[in-house]
Design an enzyme around this catalytic site. Structure first.
Site, PDB file in Angstrom:
ATOM      1  N   HIS A 134       0.821  -1.219   0.000  1.00  0.00           N
ATOM      2  CA  HIS A 134       0.000   0.000   0.000  1.00  0.00           C
ATOM      3  C   HIS A 134       0.854   1.269   0.000  1.00  0.00           C
ATOM      4  O   HIS A 134       0.339   2.355  -0.232  1.00  0.00           O
ATOM      5  CB  HIS A 134      -0.928   0.003   1.221  1.00  0.00           C
ATOM      6  N   ASP A 161       3.474   9.518  -0.738  1.00  0.00           N
ATOM      7  CA  ASP A 161       2.312   8.706  -0.361  1.00  0.00           C
ATOM      8  C   ASP A 161       2.108   7.626  -1.410  1.00  0.00           C
ATOM      9  O   ASP A 161       2.237   7.902  -2.607  1.00  0.00           O
ATOM     10  CB  ASP A 161       1.058   9.600  -0.303  1.00  0.00           C
TER      11      ASP A 161
HETATM   12  P1  ADQ Z   1      -2.980   5.966   4.815  1.00  0.00           P
HETATM   13  O1  ADQ Z   1      -1.566   6.410   4.994  1.00  0.00           O
HETATM   14  O2  ADQ Z   1      -3.744   5.759   6.047  1.00  0.00           O
HETATM   15  O3  ADQ Z   1      -3.077   4.660   3.903  1.00  0.00           O
HETATM   16  P2  ADQ Z   1      -4.915   7.385   2.972  1.00  0.00           P
HETATM   17  O4  ADQ Z   1      -4.814   6.702   1.669  1.00  0.00           O
HETATM   18  O5  ADQ Z   1      -5.085   8.846   2.849  1.00  0.00           O
HETATM   19  O6  ADQ Z   1      -3.649   7.155   3.907  1.00  0.00           O
HETATM   20  O7  ADQ Z   1      -6.139   6.777   3.740  1.00  0.00           O
HETATM   21  C1  ADQ Z   1      -6.588   7.310   4.926  1.00  0.00           C
HETATM   22  C2  ADQ Z   1      -8.041   6.908   5.161  1.00  0.00           C
HETATM   23  O8  ADQ Z   1      -8.350   7.261   6.500  1.00  0.00           O
HETATM   24  C3  ADQ Z   1      -9.003   7.655   4.249  1.00  0.00           C
HETATM   25  O9  ADQ Z   1     -10.020   6.779   3.846  1.00  0.00           O
HETATM   26  C4  ADQ Z   1      -9.545   8.760   5.148  1.00  0.00           C
HETATM   27  O10 ADQ Z   1     -10.875   9.129   4.884  1.00  0.00           O
HETATM   28  C5  ADQ Z   1      -9.466   8.124   6.513  1.00  0.00           C
HETATM   29  N1  ADQ Z   1      -9.263   9.180   7.516  1.00  0.00           N
HETATM   30  C6  ADQ Z   1      -8.192   9.984   7.654  1.00  0.00           C
HETATM   31  N2  ADQ Z   1      -8.409  10.862   8.667  1.00  0.00           N
HETATM   32  C7  ADQ Z   1      -9.625  10.598   9.149  1.00  0.00           C
HETATM   33  C8  ADQ Z   1     -10.416  11.144  10.193  1.00  0.00           C
HETATM   34  N3  ADQ Z   1     -10.002  12.162  10.955  1.00  0.00           N
HETATM   35  N4  ADQ Z   1     -11.610  10.607  10.418  1.00  0.00           N
HETATM   36  C9  ADQ Z   1     -12.060   9.581   9.678  1.00  0.00           C
HETATM   37  N5  ADQ Z   1     -11.373   9.021   8.680  1.00  0.00           N
HETATM   38  C10 ADQ Z   1     -10.180   9.520   8.420  1.00  0.00           C
HETATM   39  C11 ADQ Z   1      -2.142   3.766   3.277  1.00  0.00           C
HETATM   40  C12 ADQ Z   1      -1.117   4.423   2.353  1.00  0.00           C
HETATM   41  C13 ADQ Z   1      -1.812   5.260   1.295  1.00  0.00           C
HETATM   42  C14 ADQ Z   1      -2.815   4.395   0.523  1.00  0.00           C
HETATM   43  C15 ADQ Z   1      -3.719   3.627   1.471  1.00  0.00           C
HETATM   44  C16 ADQ Z   1      -4.594   2.613   0.743  1.00  0.00           C
HETATM   45  O11 ADQ Z   1      -0.210   5.218   3.092  1.00  0.00           O
HETATM   46  O12 ADQ Z   1      -0.883   5.831   0.394  1.00  0.00           O
HETATM   47  O13 ADQ Z   1      -3.625   5.229  -0.290  1.00  0.00           O
HETATM   48  O14 ADQ Z   1      -2.958   2.917   2.448  1.00  0.00           O
HETATM   49  O15 ADQ Z   1      -3.843   1.781  -0.064  1.00  0.00           O
END
Ligand code: ADQ
Length: 466
Positions: free
Chosen positions: A158, A366
């Site tokens: 990921h 990311d």
């Molecule tokens: P993350 O580093 O966690 O994921 P991201 O892809 O942005 O990053 O996903 C975060 C998720 O958490 C999103 O669905 C977002 O809505 C949710 N989230 C964040 N803050 C929140 C809050 N305050 N309340 C509720 N929900 C919240 C890792 C990798 C990424 C990759 C994903 C999926 O680092 O690059 O996109 O996995 O493969």
């Protein structure tokens, strides 16, 4: 159809009321598991202290068995906090300066993977397809093979796969690579990660790109490809539309009193570029004083991994920075930055994205970044907002309608904020439609189907080189 076995460090357990766990990835994998029947196995998040963990705890929901194991304190320290989050995470996010190598932690990482394999193997049937997720569990397939398992095993990373020069600073990079070669299919987020992977094999002279997505390394032939992860686009758009009636969303709308809102949503993590983003917002306000008292920036940032020292430090820095900007630029009737340290319900989150004129998504690095995709999906088609997106997020390779920025260039990001706020409705619609069309036709269910299709059709055993 074969059963599916999903393995990930943490397992999103279904809610007590029977509804599915929230995130798009969880929903997509649960749907695939429900259709095929299968098991989702991982760490419970609990520690058994210094005693051997007891038996797996199991929960059956429909066709899915959730199987969780505890780990000992030492396991958590060495495998999770140690190697996974203080070596692999920073290295894969290009942060050599934050990597802390320790022999104990490296050994702990491989040991816990062996432990996972021993817990998983007795549940596996010969036809099962196994899908392992993310950087915590790279050596799992090698351990399962060691125990004689011949099943199809796929792996999806990921997070980014860095260029060879960065990867080879990790003392066990070869062992990690050997671990990957035991999968039948290795999936990355972008073609750039895949190129880095192929480049690493070539540069180190430990493998070859055989063409057609096939690679060889450590005497094994396997497939690797780019599978950019999506979100549940249509469902999320519906959430956002219905969230207009949500009390919290309505309260927020009233509280911004007609100002433009900018939104940032990230786990509190140094890879997300939050500090640089706050600086860029400050630069925007000082460089465009006419916007003072006309814009509110909402940064929603749940704490994460706070037991790892770098994260604790970040927490302090972000809070101080937000406080400093508010003190310096805010007025008695306007707080420029609202900084919220908690998780938000997904419907509310969707509604807040839709309220925002700009989605500010500026990670320093990311794998993909789902927030960027959620922001786009949540927009009102009649008057969509503008996505300002880091060129270093995997999502930047797909979301061509965004204003792309280099998050290290604070001035450039500040200019993009100004450009986004001033953008004509016509240009906003054009950019948004292009992105939304892409997200609708590349959602998370398709991602899941594509990966599983390629895993199922990966070449038959034996795959070793004669
Ligand atoms: P993350 O580093 O966690 O994921 P991201 O892809 O942005 O990053 O996903 C975060 C998720 O958490 C999103 O669905 C977002 O809505 C949710 N989230 C964040 N803050 C929140 C809050 N305050 N309340 C509720 N929900 C919240 C890792 C990798 C990424 C990759 C994903 C999926 O680092 O690059 O996109 O996995 O493969």
């Amino acid at each position: 159809m074969s059963r599916l076995i999903v393995v990930s460090n943490r397992v999103p357990m279904p809610a007590k009321d029977g509804s599915a766990a929230a995130g798009g990835l969880a929903v997509a994998l649960q749907a695939a598991l429900q259709a095929r029947g299968g098991i989702w196995m991982g760490w419970s998040g609990e520690s058994s202290g210094d005693r051997e963990p007891g038996p797996l705890s199991q929960l059956q929901k429909g066709n899915i068995t959730y199987a969780l194991t505890d780990l000992t304190d030492t396991d958590v320290e060495e495998y999770y906090r140690g190697f996974a989050n203080r070596v692999l995470w920073p290295i894969c996010h290009y942060r050599l300066d934050l990597a802390e190598y320790g022999r104990k932690e490296m050994a702990g990482y491989f040991r816990v993977n062996r432990f996972f394999a021993h817990r998983l193997a007795p549940m596996i049937e010969p036809d099962d397809i196994i899908w392992v997720h993310d950087y915590h569990l790279i050596p799992l397939a090698a351990e399962l093979r060691q125990m004689g398992l011949k099943n199809r095993i796929g792996f999806f990373l990921h997070i980014p796969w860095p260029p060879a020069d960065i990867l080879v600073t990790m003392p066990v990079h070869e062992e990690i690579m050997r671990g990957l070669s035991h999968y039948d299919l290795v999936g990355f987020q972008t073609d750039y990660d895949l190129q880095n992977f192929a480049g690493y094999l070539r540069r180190e002279g430990i493998g070859d790109d055989l063409g057609n997505g096939s690679f060889d390394s450590h005497g094994r032939i396997f497939k690797a490809g780019a599978y950019p992860i999506g979100i549940e686009t249509a469902g999320f758009a519906d959430f956002a539309e219905s969230a207009a009636n949500n009390v919290m969303v309505q309260k927020t709308r009233r509280s911004i009193e007609g100002r433009d809102m900018i939104i940032g949503v990230d786990r509190l993590d140094y890879s997300k570029g939050i500090i640089q983003r706050l600086e860029a917002f400050e630069r925007f306000l000082t460089g465009n004083p006419a916007y003072q008292n006309k814009v509110t920036y909402l940064q929603i940032t749940p704490k994460s991994r706070s037991e790892v020292p770098e994260y604790e430090h970040m927490q302090k820095m972000v809070a101080e920075q937000a406080g400093r900007v508010n003190g310096a630029i805010g007025t008695v009737d306007w707080v420029p930055i609202r900084y919220v340290n908690r998780s938000i319900n997904r419907t509310v989150l969707a509604g807040l994205y839709r309220l925002a004129t700009i989605g500010l998504v500026t990670p320093l690095r990311d794998g993909m970044n789902l927030v960027a995709k959620e922001y786009v999906a949540a927009q009102n088609p009649d008057r969509p907002g503008v996505l300002v997106l880091s060129r270093f997020a995997g999502a930047a390779r797909e979301l061509k309608g965004a204003l792309l920025v280099n998050p290290y260039d604070v001035e450039g990001t500040a200019n993009a904020i100004a450009r986004g706020l001033a953008m004509s409705l016509g240009e906003r619609r054009e950019r948004w439609s292009m992105m939304m069309e892409h997200l609708l036709s590349h959602d998370v269910s398709l991602w899941c189907e594509n990966f599983l299709r390629d895993l199922v059709t990966a070449p038959e055993l034996p795959r070793t080189i004669a």
